[in-house]
Design a protein around this motif. Sequence first.
Motif, PDB file in Angstrom:
ATOM      1  N   LEU A   1       0.828  -1.202   0.000  1.00  0.00           N
ATOM      2  CA  LEU A   1       0.000   0.000   0.000  1.00  0.00           C
ATOM      3  C   LEU A   1       0.867   1.259   0.000  1.00  0.00           C
ATOM      4  CD1 LEU A   1      -2.725   1.437   0.114  1.00  0.00           C
ATOM      5  CD2 LEU A   1      -2.693   1.143   2.600  1.00  0.00           C
ATOM      6  N   LEU A   2       1.929   1.259   0.784  1.00  0.00           N
ATOM      7  CA  LEU A   2       2.842   2.405   0.809  1.00  0.00           C
ATOM      8  C   LEU A   2       3.390   2.700  -0.580  1.00  0.00           C
ATOM      9  CD1 LEU A   2       4.914   1.683   4.044  1.00  0.00           C
ATOM     10  CD2 LEU A   2       3.256   3.493   3.701  1.00  0.00           C
ATOM     11  N   ASN A   3       3.786   1.660  -1.287  1.00  0.00           N
ATOM     12  CA  ASN A   3       4.339   1.836  -2.632  1.00  0.00           C
ATOM     13  C   ASN A   3       3.280   2.350  -3.606  1.00  0.00           C
ATOM     14  OD1 ASN A   3       6.943   1.035  -1.943  1.00  0.00           O
ATOM     15  ND2 ASN A   3       6.489  -1.122  -2.302  1.00  0.00           N
ATOM     16  N   ILE A   4       2.071   1.858  -3.489  1.00  0.00           N
ATOM     17  CA  ILE A   4       0.997   2.314  -4.377  1.00  0.00           C
ATOM     18  C   ILE A   4       0.709   3.797  -4.130  1.00  0.00           C
ATOM     19  CG2 ILE A   4      -1.450   2.059  -4.978  1.00  0.00           C
ATOM     20  CD1 ILE A   4      -1.150  -0.936  -4.188  1.00  0.00           C
ATOM     21  N   VAL A   5       0.616   4.198  -2.878  1.00  0.00           N
ATOM     22  CA  VAL A   5       0.345   5.609  -2.556  1.00  0.00           C
ATOM     23  C   VAL A   5       1.503   6.495  -3.034  1.00  0.00           C
ATOM     24  CG1 VAL A   5      -0.016   7.277  -0.700  1.00  0.00           C
ATOM     25  CG2 VAL A   5      -1.217   5.090  -0.648  1.00  0.00           C
ATOM     26  N   LYS A   6       2.724   6.049  -2.850  1.00  0.00           N
ATOM     27  CA  LYS A   6       3.873   6.829  -3.325  1.00  0.00           C
ATOM     28  C   LYS A   6       3.816   7.006  -4.838  1.00  0.00           C
ATOM     29  CE  LYS A   6       7.021   5.642   0.422  1.00  0.00           C
ATOM     30  NZ  LYS A   6       8.213   4.886   0.825  1.00  0.00           N
ATOM     31  N   ARG A   7       3.428   5.962  -5.540  1.00  0.00           N
ATOM     32  CA  ARG A   7       3.296   6.061  -7.000  1.00  0.00           C
ATOM     33  C   ARG A   7       2.160   7.014  -7.373  1.00  0.00           C
ATOM     34  NH1 ARG A   7       2.056   0.504  -7.946  1.00  0.00           N
ATOM     35  NH2 ARG A   7       1.101   1.252  -9.866  1.00  0.00           N
ATOM     36  N   ALA A   8       1.062   6.951  -6.635  1.00  0.00           N
ATOM     37  CA  ALA A   8      -0.066   7.847  -6.907  1.00  0.00           C
ATOM     38  C   ALA A   8       0.341   9.305  -6.688  1.00  0.00           C
ATOM     39  CB  ALA A   8      -1.260   7.479  -6.034  1.00  0.00           C
TER      40      ALA A   8
END
Length: 91
Positions: A5-12
């Motif tokens: 989830l952290l990686n997805i939010v950072k990408r967003a």
Amino acid sequence: MNTELLNIVKRAKKQDESAYYELFQRFKDRIFHTCLGILGNSSLAKDATQEAFIKMFHKINKLSKPEKFYFRHKPGIKGTIKILLYRAPRE
């Protein structure tokens, strides 16, 4: 802590459209059911879900703790619901 989830939010936060889609897929049911529970109307709940995601994505850069993505925006979801209730036609 959910590193995925952290990686997805950072990408967003970097305007990655596939990350927006992943966040939508991950949280759409939870947000829809929150809206439906308050509104009691499926059509309004769909509208509220869409509005909530739009607001969440516009404010994603202000999110300091990506692991709190859903919980940070929960008050905003309820605010969106109140706005839709105000706009809803009266019977």
